[in-house]
Design an enzyme around this catalytic site. Sequence first.
Site, PDB file in Angstrom:
ATOM      1  N   GLU A 167      -8.385  -4.896   4.793  1.00  0.00           N
ATOM      2  CA  GLU A 167      -8.339  -6.428   4.905  1.00  0.00           C
ATOM      3  C   GLU A 167      -8.855  -6.970   6.459  1.00  0.00           C
ATOM      4  O   GLU A 167      -9.496  -7.645   6.496  1.00  0.00           O
ATOM      5  CB  GLU A 167      -6.904  -6.949   4.683  1.00  0.00           C
ATOM      6  N   HIS A 180       2.672  -9.897  -4.186  1.00  0.00           N
ATOM      7  CA  HIS A 180       1.604 -10.326  -5.041  1.00  0.00           C
ATOM      8  C   HIS A 180       1.964 -11.828  -5.148  1.00  0.00           C
ATOM      9  O   HIS A 180       0.950 -12.549  -5.816  1.00  0.00           O
ATOM     10  CB  HIS A 180       1.351  -9.864  -6.413  1.00  0.00           C
TER      11      HIS A 180
END
Length: 327
Positions: free
Chosen positions: A60, A129
């Site tokens: 990321e 998540h």
Amino acid sequence: MTTINLLQAVNLTLKQEMARDQRIIVFGEDVGYEGGVFRATVDLQKEFGKDRCMDSPLSESSIVGVGIGMAINGMLPVVEMQFMGFSYPAFNQIISHVARMRNRSRGRFSVPMVIRMPYGGGIRALEHHSESTEAIYSHIPGLKVVIPSTPYDAKGLLAAAIRDEDPVIFLEPKRIYRAFKQEVPDEEYIIPIGKANVVREGKDITLISWGAMMREALKAADLAKDKGISVEVIDLRTISPIDRDTIIESVKKTGRVVIVHEAAKTLGVGAELISIINEKAFLYLEAPPLRVTGFDTPFPLPQGEHHYLPSPERIFNKIMETVNYLT
């Protein structure tokens, strides 16, 4: 008009914007051949080629770092984090460079990039998540934070984010990716960043929310309507910058307000909204502003998430508490 869900609205907007402007590059983990973990970028690589829609390494920090370089050199990157909870490895890049580049270079360079992130709970996902940490990014000067709650808004707001001269964090409530469909214009259109939407007008109390919680807020407003209470419902749409004028105008009319978000309560966006209301509309209040939020805990595992997320009943109870204050 086309009847589509929120996920399809994101995909359609990316296609239209990429066709409109050759500088737009879409990349992230699995966004190319697979079309993204939720299929938001499906067929983009097929239509625009591997040079404009590509898979990235599982990094990321690298995704955002490469995006910074692209943006400074004239491209318009639209990058994807698979989940908001995966964005923390890129946090340094976002707050140290993305948000600061225009100020640091005294206006010589801007970073016109969009960082898309599915966020929030409600799909019984695994740990990391279901994060809802919009307050963290909203606290950073130099970043705009946008959250749509409908397919129509997703299309207009994403187009506005892509065309913005500065970086935009675009948060997609994955709980409602496929929850419902709505008629959306086929042609391009823009919804201005920084402008809230009065979804339903009312006179007794103001209910403010955003993202997936808008559906729960509207259900609670219907419960209140059955009791003869007129609820004005506001979709914030943009978390930063906040549309102060629409909020203050509504609270001055109703005198009461309840704020709903699924993020943890302490130091959340709701606290900032209440501070704004106290500063600008204190003398109009007939009851203390209240919040219905998630809890100050890590987001629970799937078996417990329905206890964590605000429900229409929890919101309705807080509406009644506010309306009945000192009566």
